[in-house]
Write an enzyme that holds these catalytic residues in place. Structure first.
Site, mmCIF file in Angstrom:
data_model
loop_
_atom_site.group_PDB
_atom_site.id
_atom_site.type_symbol
_atom_site.label_atom_id
_atom_site.label_comp_id
_atom_site.label_asym_id
_atom_site.label_seq_id
_atom_site.Cartn_x
_atom_site.Cartn_y
_atom_site.Cartn_z
ATOM 1 C CB SER A 94 -0.962 -0.054 1.196
ATOM 2 O OG SER A 94 -2.025 0.855 1.045
ATOM 3 C CG MET A 95 2.136 5.447 2.347
ATOM 4 S SD MET A 95 2.030 6.257 3.967
ATOM 5 C CE MET A 95 3.273 5.312 4.874
#
Length: 260
Positions: A94-95
């Protein structure tokens, strides 16, 4: 200068390992998220995990609200840990995939430690990132900030029942969401290493079709794209084939596509 000890965790040291996997946590996440995965890796792969400020052993440090600043620090400390002996594979969820991508760009530019490959998990391509979908974390009440993270499954649901714990973790979550909201990348922003993309068939945040856009951000050819069963946090359950494919990717950096 940032210290290696604060930025890098190694849960299962393997000084004789032939390969190094460097993992980057998701928004609101911490290094311990990868402990179970580190435990099941084969003896020839050592995992290092990046620990962002403002959580766990760095709980009382000021969180960083810029993905570029996080990548700057990682690119500074990682060569100290590796000493040029290994070419690591970077894995970001994700991030964390964006932080890993930006760190790879800096490492390649400096030339001391050149990543062997980048694995982007559950993350749209940098130029496909839609900041308007990110919360303006500084303007949202605590309940909405927590709902954003917990709705993705990234934070233990029991945290909502403990006000003191919420007070401790919210600054880091807000900083991560602010960092995502301010991040921009142009189509021509690239790394030289191969990119492999992992996505889940039930992820409402990242569609498998979007994963191909990572090809805009590497000069090493089209990315390998692999789809697993699960949601945005599919790797928490380590679906069938995930560990084997991850280890194959670490060892070869160029596994075949499995996108349906």
């Amino acid at each position: 200068m940032d210290t290696e000890a604060s930025w890098i965790r190694c849960f299962h040291p393997k000084p004789q390992a032939a390969h190094t996997l460097v993992c980057f946590p998701h928004a609101g996440g911490s290094a311990s998220y990868y402990h179970g995965l580190s435990e099941v890796l084969d003896p020839d792969i050592e995992m290092l995990v990046i620990q962002y400020p403002g959580r766990e052993n760095r709980l009382f440090e000021e969180p960083v609200s810029s993905l570029h600043a996080l990548a700057d620090s990682v690119a500074e400390v990682l060569p100290t840990r590796l000493g040029g002996a290994r070419r690591p594979v970077l894995f970001g969820h994700s991030m964390g995939a964006i932080v890993a991508f930006e760190a790879a760009r800096r490492l390649e530019g400096a030339g001391a430690v050149i990543p062997e490959a980048l694995v982007a998990s559950a993350c749209s391509a940098p130029s496909g990132h839609r900041p308007e979908r990110a919360l303006r974390a500084d303007e949202q009440p605590d309940s909405e900030v927590l709902a954003r993270i917990m709705g993705l499954g990234g934070t233990a649901r029991g945290v909502a029942e403990h006000a003191e714990l919420i007070e401790l973790v919210l600054p880091a979550i807000r900083a991560d969401l602010a960092a995502l909201g301010s991040y921009r990348a142009a189509d021509g922003t690239t790394v030289g290493c191969p990119v492999t993309v992992f996505v889940a068939d039930g992820d409402h945040e990242v569609r498998p079709a979007d994963a191909r856009l990572w090809g805009r951000h590497t000069t090493a050819g089209e990315p390998g794209v692999h789809v697993f069963e699960g949601d945005h946090f599919y790797l928490s359950k380590r679906p069938e084939g995930f560990v084997d494919l991850l280890q194959e990717t670490v060892r070869t950096s160029r596994p075949e596509n499995s996108l349906g």
